[in-house]
Design an enzyme around this catalytic site. Structure first.
Site, PDB file in Angstrom:
ATOM      1  CG  HIS A   1      -1.986  -1.098   1.240  1.00 48.86           C
ATOM      2  ND1 HIS A   1      -3.177  -1.101   0.671  1.00 48.86           N
ATOM      3  CD2 HIS A   1      -1.798  -2.381   1.584  1.00 48.86           C
ATOM      4  CE1 HIS A   1      -3.977  -2.063   0.638  1.00 48.86           C
ATOM      5  NE2 HIS A   1      -2.960  -2.960   1.272  1.00 48.86           N
TER       6      HIS A   1
ATOM      7  CE1 TYR B   1      -0.255  -4.400   8.742  1.00 54.49           C
ATOM      8  CE2 TYR B   1      -1.530  -2.431   8.765  1.00 54.49           C
ATOM      9  CZ  TYR B   1      -1.485  -3.842   8.149  1.00 54.49           C
ATOM     10  OH  TYR B   1      -2.256  -4.502   7.382  1.00 54.49           O
TER      11      TYR B   1
HETATM   12  C1  HEM Z   1      -0.149 -11.258   7.925  1.00 58.79           C
HETATM   13  C2  HEM Z   1      -0.845 -10.493   7.148  1.00 58.79           C
HETATM   14  C3  HEM Z   1      -0.626  -8.920   6.957  1.00 58.79           C
HETATM   15  C4  HEM Z   1       0.791  -8.349   6.619  1.00 58.79           C
HETATM   16  C5  HEM Z   1       1.791  -9.307   6.785  1.00 58.79           C
HETATM   17  C6  HEM Z   1       0.379  -7.040   6.338  1.00 58.79           C
HETATM   18  C7  HEM Z   1       1.575  -6.174   6.099  1.00 58.79           C
HETATM   19  C8  HEM Z   1       1.297  -4.790   5.869  1.00 58.79           C
HETATM   20  C9  HEM Z   1       2.302  -3.789   6.073  1.00 58.79           C
HETATM   21  C10 HEM Z   1       3.755  -4.206   6.177  1.00 58.79           C
HETATM   22  C11 HEM Z   1       1.727  -2.572   5.753  1.00 58.79           C
HETATM   23  C12 HEM Z   1       2.439  -1.426   5.619  1.00 58.79           C
HETATM   24  C13 HEM Z   1       2.172  -0.633   7.010  1.00 58.79           C
HETATM   25  C14 HEM Z   1       2.947   0.807   7.196  1.00 58.79           C
HETATM   26  O1  HEM Z   1       4.130   0.927   6.918  1.00 58.79           O
HETATM   27  O2  HEM Z   1       2.183   1.655   7.793  1.00 58.79           O
HETATM   28  C15 HEM Z   1       0.047  -2.845   5.511  1.00 58.79           C
HETATM   29  C16 HEM Z   1      -0.712  -1.754   5.106  1.00 58.79           C
HETATM   30  C17 HEM Z   1      -1.942  -1.961   4.967  1.00 58.79           C
HETATM   31  N1  HEM Z   1      -2.680  -3.305   5.072  1.00 58.79           N
HETATM   32 FE1  HEM Z   1      -1.930  -5.088   5.706  1.00 58.79          FE
HETATM   33  N2  HEM Z   1      -1.082  -6.880   6.007  1.00 58.79           N
HETATM   34  C18 HEM Z   1      -1.522  -8.139   6.405  1.00 58.79           C
HETATM   35  C19 HEM Z   1      -2.925  -8.418   6.563  1.00 58.79           C
HETATM   36  C20 HEM Z   1      -4.057  -7.296   6.237  1.00 58.79           C
HETATM   37  C21 HEM Z   1      -5.368  -7.442   6.122  1.00 58.79           C
HETATM   38  C22 HEM Z   1      -6.103  -8.715   6.429  1.00 58.79           C
HETATM   39  C23 HEM Z   1      -5.856  -6.379   5.475  1.00 58.79           C
HETATM   40  C24 HEM Z   1      -7.190  -6.480   5.337  1.00 58.79           C
HETATM   41  C25 HEM Z   1      -8.204  -5.348   5.585  1.00 58.79           C
HETATM   42  C26 HEM Z   1      -4.766  -5.469   5.225  1.00 58.79           C
HETATM   43  C27 HEM Z   1      -4.922  -4.267   4.785  1.00 58.79           C
HETATM   44  C28 HEM Z   1      -3.744  -3.247   4.711  1.00 58.79           C
HETATM   45  C29 HEM Z   1      -4.276  -1.841   4.363  1.00 58.79           C
HETATM   46  C30 HEM Z   1      -5.383  -1.200   4.042  1.00 58.79           C
HETATM   47  C31 HEM Z   1      -3.124  -0.878   4.530  1.00 58.79           C
HETATM   48  C32 HEM Z   1      -2.524   0.331   4.177  1.00 58.79           C
HETATM   49  C33 HEM Z   1      -2.942   0.923   5.380  1.00 58.79           C
HETATM   50  C34 HEM Z   1      -2.520   2.611   5.443  1.00 58.79           C
HETATM   51  O3  HEM Z   1      -3.099   3.219   4.475  1.00 58.79           O
HETATM   52  O4  HEM Z   1      -1.672   3.053   6.114  1.00 58.79           O
HETATM   53  N3  HEM Z   1      -3.842  -6.067   5.806  1.00 58.79           N
HETATM   54  N4  HEM Z   1      -0.063  -4.205   5.519  1.00 58.79           N
END
Ligand code: HEM
Length: 319
Positions: free
Chosen positions: A28, A297
């Site tokens: 993202h 995160y």
């Molecule tokens: C083990 C599972 C997951 C991993 C390893 C993961 C990993 C990540 C990481 C590393 C980020 C960036 C965080 C940052 O730097 O602020 C992120 C952002 C995000 N993830 Fe996940 N995630 C997982 C599961 C999910 C799930 C289940 C959803 C469903 C809703 C999701 C939705 C998002 C969204 C929408 C963002 C962007 C948030 C923003 O705009 O700051 N993720 N994820």
């Protein structure tokens, strides 16, 4: 593996998906941050003491994003997209809801997701190798079949404002008497669900969907209603690969009104939208994917902030 070393291994693996993108979120990476407010309907107050879900409007920050870890990823492709909302309670405490435009997640545990990421690393974003790798993963994890079907059907939206978004996990609402109920969140677009005109997509600039949102906001605010689904006994509450039946009781908790791009994009971009940051009146389910996301995160954030500082430093050194 300890939770610390799992966190580092998982984020290392995610970095492999899009290659090094210093200073950006590991997924993202490209998004747009918007200011607005949330007006509760009053219906949630019976079920949760959460201060931002009672009756008075609260301010919000929303981030829409392309799912890729590559900030140059283009908008005209069918991919998962994110909508993350930070609510500020009357005492300026924060509570986040982080959603995507598919109702289920592709892995039921963090190690399963790590396995999937490792299988996909180095493969082209589209093509037969990727389909084969996903096929092999699903054969080993049949619970993920449905989530991959949803992901496969995901369409290019006409606008970020015309898509539904789901939080995928179960959360717990706690009322004034301490009664606990499992819930799931979904944002419903007031503009209706509309997909892109596929004849127009080849002419889109890479940032078409964020440009479109800014233009739309010059004309009118963008609104979503927060729909909340209640579990019945036996519904899965620890596995976000599984959805609940459509006939479960639902309420409208309130309406989000997005007014304009936030003044300070850099400040809000530096923060995290963390699904485990829920605040009073809301609890986490025991979904292991949900429980690990706060740590992941934080790790992604500290890496990107360290890199951003190093890029700003005149000698290119981390400060
Ligand atoms: C083990 C599972 C997951 C991993 C390893 C993961 C990993 C990540 C990481 C590393 C980020 C960036 C965080 C940052 O730097 O602020 C992120 C952002 C995000 N993830 Fe996940 N995630 C997982 C599961 C999910 C799930 C289940 C959803 C469903 C809703 C999701 C939705 C998002 C969204 C929408 C963002 C962007 C948030 C923003 O705009 O700051 N993720 N994820």
């Amino acid at each position: 593996m300890t939770s610390d070393s799992f966190t580092r291994t998982m984020i290392d693996a995610m970095e492999g998906l899009s290659g090094p993108q210093p200073g950006y979120r590991r997924v993202h990476a490209r998004g747009l941050i918007l200011a607005g407010s949330f007006t509760p309907s009053g219906e949630a107050a019976r079920f949760t003491t959460a201060p931002h879900l009672q009756r008075d409007p609260v301010s919000t920050i929303t981030r829409f994003s392309h799912t890729s870890g590559d900030p140059r990823a283009v908008d005209g492709t069918p991919t998962v997209r994110g909508m993350a909302v930070k609510f500020f309670t009357p005492t300026r405490a924060e509570s986040d809801i982080v959603t995507v435009n598919v109702p289920a997640f592709v892995a039921s545990t963090p190690p399963d997701f790590l396995e999937l990421v490792n299988r996909l690393t180095g493969l082209p974003v589209q093509g037969p190798e990727r389909r084969e790798a996903i096929g092999a993963f699903v054969a080993a994890h049949p619970e993920s079949v449905q989530a991959f079907k949803f992901a496969g059907q995901v369409a290019i939206p006409a606008s970020y404002a015309t898509s539904r978004y789901w939080a995928t996990h179960a959360f717990v609402w706690i009322d004034a008497a301490g009664r606990r109920r499992f819930v799931r969140y979904r944002w419903e677009p007031a503009a209706g669900v509309r997909t892109a005109d596929l004849d127009a997509v080849p002419g889109w600039p890479a940032t078409h969907l964020t440009d479109e949102l800014v233009e739309r906001l010059h004309r009118e605010p963008v609104r979503f209603t927060l729909r909340v689904q209640f579990a019945e006994p036996g519904d899965p509450v620890t596995d976000s690969t599984q959805i609940w039946p459509d006939d479960r009781e639902e309420i409208t908790a309130g309406t989000l009104e997005i007014a304009a791009p936030a003044q300070d994009q850099a400040y809000w971009s530096a923060t995290t939208f963390d699904p485990t940051l829920v605040g009073d009146g809301i609890g986490l389910s025991d979904d292991p994917v949900l429980l690990v996301r706060g740590l992941l995160y934080d790790e992604s954030r500290s890496r990107r902030l360290r890199e951003a500082r190093a890029l700003e430093s005149p000698r290119g050194e981390a400060r």
